[in-house]
Design a protein around this motif. Structure first.
Motif, mmCIF file in Angstrom:
data_model
loop_
_atom_site.group_PDB
_atom_site.id
_atom_site.type_symbol
_atom_site.label_atom_id
_atom_site.label_comp_id
_atom_site.label_asym_id
_atom_site.label_seq_id
_atom_site.Cartn_x
_atom_site.Cartn_y
_atom_site.Cartn_z
ATOM 1 N N LYS A 20 49.528 33.511 41.144
ATOM 2 C CA LYS A 20 50.623 32.925 41.922
ATOM 3 C C LYS A 20 51.169 33.922 42.929
ATOM 4 N N ARG A 21 51.304 35.187 42.517
ATOM 5 C CA ARG A 21 51.801 36.207 43.441
ATOM 6 C C ARG A 21 50.828 36.411 44.601
ATOM 7 N N LEU A 22 49.536 36.373 44.304
ATOM 8 C CA LEU A 22 48.533 36.512 45.362
ATOM 9 C C LEU A 22 48.645 35.376 46.378
ATOM 10 N N ARG A 23 48.779 34.159 45.885
ATOM 11 C CA ARG A 23 48.846 33.008 46.783
ATOM 12 C C ARG A 23 50.103 33.037 47.632
ATOM 13 N N ARG A 24 51.213 33.506 47.052
ATOM 14 C CA ARG A 24 52.445 33.639 47.841
ATOM 15 C C ARG A 24 52.279 34.686 48.938
ATOM 16 N N ALA A 25 51.413 35.667 48.701
ATOM 17 C CA ALA A 25 51.164 36.725 49.680
ATOM 18 C C ALA A 25 50.069 36.340 50.675
ATOM 19 N N GLY A 26 49.556 35.120 50.571
ATOM 20 C CA GLY A 26 48.545 34.657 51.523
ATOM 21 C C GLY A 26 47.116 34.964 51.131
ATOM 22 N N GLU A 27 46.867 35.246 49.845
ATOM 23 C CA GLU A 27 45.522 35.508 49.360
ATOM 24 C C GLU A 27 45.228 34.632 48.149
ATOM 25 N N VAL A 28 43.964 34.589 47.746
ATOM 26 C CA VAL A 28 43.587 33.856 46.531
ATOM 27 C C VAL A 28 42.701 34.762 45.680
ATOM 28 N N PRO A 29 42.750 34.581 44.356
ATOM 29 C CA PRO A 29 41.895 35.401 43.487
ATOM 30 C C PRO A 29 40.428 35.018 43.635
ATOM 31 N N ALA A 30 39.567 36.008 43.446
ATOM 32 C CA ALA A 30 38.127 35.784 43.515
ATOM 33 C C ALA A 30 37.455 36.777 42.583
ATOM 34 N N ILE A 31 36.158 36.591 42.373
ATOM 35 C CA ILE A 31 35.399 37.514 41.542
ATOM 36 C C ILE A 31 34.067 37.801 42.214
ATOM 37 N N LEU A 32 33.647 39.035 42.126
ATOM 38 C CA LEU A 32 32.353 39.459 42.653
ATOM 39 C C LEU A 32 31.498 39.891 41.471
ATOM 40 N N TYR A 33 30.412 39.169 41.229
ATOM 41 C CA TYR A 33 29.550 39.507 40.094
ATOM 42 C C TYR A 33 28.108 39.664 40.595
ATOM 43 N N GLY A 34 27.249 40.120 39.705
ATOM 44 C CA GLY A 34 25.851 40.330 40.064
ATOM 45 C C GLY A 34 25.478 41.797 40.153
ATOM 46 N N GLY A 35 26.490 42.662 40.199
ATOM 47 C CA GLY A 35 26.242 44.093 40.240
ATOM 48 C C GLY A 35 26.266 44.670 38.830
ATOM 49 N N ALA A 36 26.648 45.951 38.751
ATOM 50 C CA ALA A 36 26.713 46.621 37.451
ATOM 51 C C ALA A 36 27.723 45.941 36.537
ATOM 52 N N GLU A 37 28.847 45.517 37.109
ATOM 53 C CA GLU A 37 29.883 44.810 36.344
ATOM 54 C C GLU A 37 30.706 43.973 37.301
ATOM 55 N N PRO A 38 31.300 42.863 36.810
ATOM 56 C CA PRO A 38 32.118 42.008 37.674
ATOM 57 C C PRO A 38 33.331 42.771 38.217
ATOM 58 N N VAL A 39 33.722 42.445 39.432
ATOM 59 C CA VAL A 39 34.872 43.072 40.078
ATOM 60 C C VAL A 39 35.861 41.982 40.463
ATOM 61 N N ASN A 40 37.103 42.113 40.000
ATOM 62 C CA ASN A 40 38.161 41.181 40.397
ATOM 63 C C ASN A 40 38.616 41.537 41.810
ATOM 64 N N LEU A 89 42.693 26.081 48.655
ATOM 65 C CA LEU A 89 41.744 26.970 48.006
ATOM 66 C C LEU A 89 42.435 27.711 46.870
ATOM 67 N N VAL A 90 41.789 27.762 45.690
ATOM 68 C CA VAL A 90 42.418 28.438 44.553
ATOM 69 C C VAL A 90 41.563 29.563 43.982
ATOM 70 N N HIS A 91 40.234 29.508 44.178
ATOM 71 C CA HIS A 91 39.392 30.570 43.623
ATOM 72 C C HIS A 91 38.027 30.570 44.303
ATOM 73 N N VAL A 92 37.421 31.765 44.393
ATOM 74 C CA VAL A 92 36.110 31.916 45.017
ATOM 75 C C VAL A 92 35.233 32.789 44.125
ATOM 76 N N ASP A 93 33.979 32.383 43.947
ATOM 77 C CA ASP A 93 32.988 33.182 43.218
ATOM 78 C C ASP A 93 31.973 33.724 44.218
ATOM 79 N N LEU A 94 31.837 35.048 44.272
ATOM 80 C CA LEU A 94 30.830 35.697 45.117
ATOM 81 C C LEU A 94 29.777 36.330 44.222
ATOM 82 N N GLN A 95 28.515 36.160 44.600
ATOM 83 C CA GLN A 95 27.426 36.751 43.823
ATOM 84 C C GLN A 95 26.702 37.799 44.668
ATOM 85 N N GLU A 96 26.638 39.017 44.159
ATOM 86 C CA GLU A 96 25.900 40.064 44.852
ATOM 87 C C GLU A 96 24.403 39.807 44.686
#
Length: 229
Positions: A20-40, A89-96
């Motif tokens: 909620k704080r991210l969205r109020r600041a004009g951003e949305v949570p996402a995750i980057l996975y596919g590498g050594a470990e997932p990154v928020n 938009l509420v969430h994005v999944d990125l795959q390396e």
């Protein structure tokens, strides 16, 4: 293919409150996975909208980087989630991805040309399949696959095996799956003559005349009250 870029930011907190704080600041949570470990991470919705606009149904290869850092990674947008009510938009999944390893992605199918059955006999073009699954190296992901419908007559079907596929791309769908067809023109409704209901003439009822009897005048009386004869 056209290389597009996206700036992402690492985020520390997780959970609904942080989101909620991210969205109020004009951003949305996402995750980057596919590498050594997932990154928020956090991303700007406007950047995601800019990237996907006009590319619906297709997977894009992106170069992502962190601000104030020389680090960059090659990724694809694997999933985008929207609020079902507000459609925000509420969430994005990125795959390396590794550029030397094939991946499976979706690619949009667009029709090209004007079908003979549409041009000459006023049929209706129906696109049955809007996207296909393909396997290829990340650098070979096509923006779209073209379905040439110009040779279709009414009742004919274009299948997956008829699609133009670039070298290095393999379609995973059934080759006989229908992509497009031309349906007959919609039948026009012919208006029939308006139904009329004839009403049989009703015989006029005879006019009943009532004979009026003349009003009888009282017999004249003489002054003595006797009737005149």
């Amino acid at each position: 293919m056209d290389m597009r870029e996206l700036t992402i930011r690492k985020r520390l907190g997780v959970g609904k409150g942080n989101a909620k704080r991210l969205r109020r600041a004009g951003e949305v949570p996402a995750i980057l996975y596919g590498g050594a470990e997932p990154v928020n991470i956090a991303v700007a919705p406007r950047d995601i909208y800019r990237l996907v606009h006009g590319h619906e149904g297709s997977t894009q290869l992106l170069k992502v980087s962190f601000p104030d850092s020389a680090e960059s990674r090659m990724v694809i947008i694997r999933d985008i989630q929207y609020d079902p009510v507000s459609e925000n938009l509420v969430h994005v999944d990125l795959q390396e991805v590794a550029m030397d390893r094939a991946i499976q992605v979706s690619v949009a199918v667009h029709h090209v040309g004007e079908a003979i059955g549409v041009k000459d006999t006023f049929g209706i073009l129906e696109m049955i399949l809007r996207e296909v699954q393909v396997s290829c190296l990340p650098g070979n992901i096509p923006a779209v696959l073209e379905a040439d419908v110009s040779g279709l007559n009414i009742g004919e079907v274009l299948t997956v095996k008829d699609l133009k596929v670039p070298e290095g791309v393999r379609i995973l769908n059934d080759m006989n799956q229908a992509v497009a067809t031309v349906a007959p023109p919609a039948a026009e409704e012919v208006a029939g003559p308006a139904a009329t209901t004839e009403v049989a003439p009703t015989a006029a009822e005879p006019e009943v005349l009532t004979e009026r009897k003349p009003k009888e005048e009282p017999e004249a009386e003489d002054k003595k009250g006797k009737k005149k004869e």
